[in-house]
Design an enzyme around this catalytic site. Structure first.
Site, PDB file in Angstrom:
ATOM      1  N   ASN A   3      -9.623   3.626  -4.386  1.00 24.20           N
ATOM      2  CA  ASN A   3      -8.107   3.755  -3.914  1.00 24.20           C
ATOM      3  C   ASN A   3      -7.450   2.264  -4.497  1.00 24.20           C
ATOM      4  O   ASN A   3      -7.873   1.390  -4.437  1.00 24.20           O
ATOM      5  CB  ASN A   3      -7.762   3.767  -2.897  1.00 24.20           C
ATOM      6  N   ARG A  46       0.885   5.344  -3.455  1.00 24.34           N
ATOM      7  CA  ARG A  46       2.166   4.944  -3.729  1.00 24.34           C
ATOM      8  C   ARG A  46       2.917   5.817  -4.679  1.00 24.34           C
ATOM      9  O   ARG A  46       3.861   6.509  -4.877  1.00 24.34           O
ATOM     10  CB  ARG A  46       2.472   3.778  -3.669  1.00 24.34           C
ATOM     11  N   PRO A  52      -3.135   8.334   3.347  1.00 22.27           N
ATOM     12  CA  PRO A  52      -2.256   8.189   4.612  1.00 22.27           C
ATOM     13  C   PRO A  52      -1.414   7.018   4.340  1.00 22.27           C
ATOM     14  O   PRO A  52      -1.773   6.005   3.958  1.00 22.27           O
ATOM     15  CB  PRO A  52      -3.261   7.831   5.684  1.00 22.27           C
ATOM     16  N   ALA A  73       2.192   5.053   6.132  1.00 26.06           N
ATOM     17  CA  ALA A  73       3.086   5.013   7.152  1.00 26.06           C
ATOM     18  C   ALA A  73       4.412   5.144   6.713  1.00 26.06           C
ATOM     19  O   ALA A  73       4.828   4.558   5.584  1.00 26.06           O
ATOM     20  CB  ALA A  73       2.814   3.798   7.917  1.00 26.06           C
ATOM     21  N   CYS A 128      -5.113  -1.826   6.870  1.00 29.83           N
ATOM     22  CA  CYS A 128      -3.848  -2.113   6.576  1.00 29.83           C
ATOM     23  C   CYS A 128      -3.313  -3.478   7.004  1.00 29.83           C
ATOM     24  O   CYS A 128      -3.998  -4.284   7.662  1.00 29.83           O
ATOM     25  CB  CYS A 128      -3.202  -1.287   7.966  1.00 29.83           C
TER      26      CYS A 128
END
Length: 345
Positions: free
Chosen positions: A225, A250, A32, A34, A122
């Protein structure tokens, strides 16, 4: 030395795994992100294949509740969620257990999502310092445990997962402790980004730090990740660090076909080639159409600027293309800039 793709041809490197009752096959997840992983991007990824689980942008749980109370349309970040193919995860964030549980229940019930993921990773100031959410909560393991327990109870039988970083700073790494809290609270899987919150996205992901967490989990899978920008790096993650799954972030924004390449690599199959520049250009225009179908020409064009820059990344002439595409406001301008400046070699 890590095995090369050539040396492992025809030999599967990683097995599918389960998040609760959900089979993740291939064991490669789309992160996910943003502002990026909206319905249009997820459609592009699906068309190439290779992702065992896709995810939305992270959804502000408190904002979702407010929109609900105002009887307004649900967040744009849930665009397409109700109708699109499964499996699909929706990531939510906040620091109030009851709020997160309420939204999780709606996602599991009304939207019938496959996984509800809670963001504890985050590092953005607006989420951490202003809202005391995301990676800020790594300083409060008990609070995290309370959040997870309440969301798990509200979402059952839909599995709930958590995404974390290694810690808030390099001096306060506590991912192994957090992993035990996450598992003990009933989460079905743990994803770890191999940086601290203070690192933001600087430096290299610490995969040794991710690997260390594995021995602290006894029932749930570990998903790694960070910095996975090639099929070879995905192979290395499975071979060297013992993770159950990987999450690509990314790098997929400029290479949405990376999932398919990585999936082929871990199956020991030939790696599909990158698209040609002409094919990539058509892919970008297809992406643009999907965005404009949802948001209209004006807003769709504005939103597509950042995606267009991603497609040109690393190409000769990318800087000139970015300079021009960053100012477009109409479809005519967008198409003209693409025809005139999108890299061709």
């Amino acid at each position: 030395m890590s095995p090369t793709l050539e040396s492992i041809a025809c030999r599967p490197l990683a097995a599918p795994f389960y998040i609760g009752p959900l089979l993740i096959d291939p064991p490669i997840l789309q992160a996910p992100m943003a502002g990026f992983t909206n319905f249009a991007f997820r459609q592009i990824v699906r068309e190439y294949g290779g992702a065992g689980l896709l995810a939305t942008e992270m959804v502000n749980a408190r904002g979702f509740v407010w929109l609900d109370e105002q009887e307004a349309e649900h967040p744009d970040r849930l665009w397409g969620v109700a109708e699109e193919p499964r499996p699909l995860a929706v990531q939510i964030w906040d620091n109030e257990p009851a709020t997160l549980a309420k939204v999780g229940a709606r996602l599991a019930g009304e939207y019938a999502v496959s996984v509800v993921d809670i963001n504890f990773g985050c590092p953005v100031r607006q989420v951490t310092q202003k809202a005391h959410s995301g990676s800020y909560l790594l300083k409060h393991p008990e609070r995290m445990g309370d959040i997870i327990e309440q969301v798990v109870a509200a979402c059952a039988p839909t599995p709930v997962t958590a995404k974390i970083r290694l810690g808030c700073t390099r001096e306060s790494i506590n991912a192994c402790e957090i992993a035990q809290v996450v598992e003990g609270a009933g989460a079905a899987a743990l994803t770890v980004h191999g940086r601290t919150a203070a690192d933001m996205f600087r430096g290299s992901a610490d995969w040794d730090g991710i690997a260390e967490i594995k021995s602290h989990l006894h029932k749930i899978p570990l998903i790694g990740n960070g910095d996975l920008d090639s099929a070879q790096k995905v192979v290395d993650a499975f071979q060297r660090y013992g993770v159950d799954g990987v999450m690509i972030a990314r790098a997929s924004l400029s290479k949405p076909w990376l999932f398919a390449q990585a999936a082929a690599a871990i199956r020991g199959e030939p790696i599909p080639p990158d698209p040609t520049l002409a094919e990539e250009k058509q892919l970008m225009l297809h992406h643009y159409e999907l965005v404009c179908e949802r948001f209209g020409d004006e807003r769709g064009t504005m939103l597509m600027r950042k995606f267009a820059c991603c497609y040109a990344q690393g190409r000769h002439g990318a800087r000139e293309f970015r300079k021009h595409v960053g100012t477009v406001v109409t479809p005519q301008e967008f198409n003209q800039v693409v025809e005139s400046f999108f890299p061709v070699g």
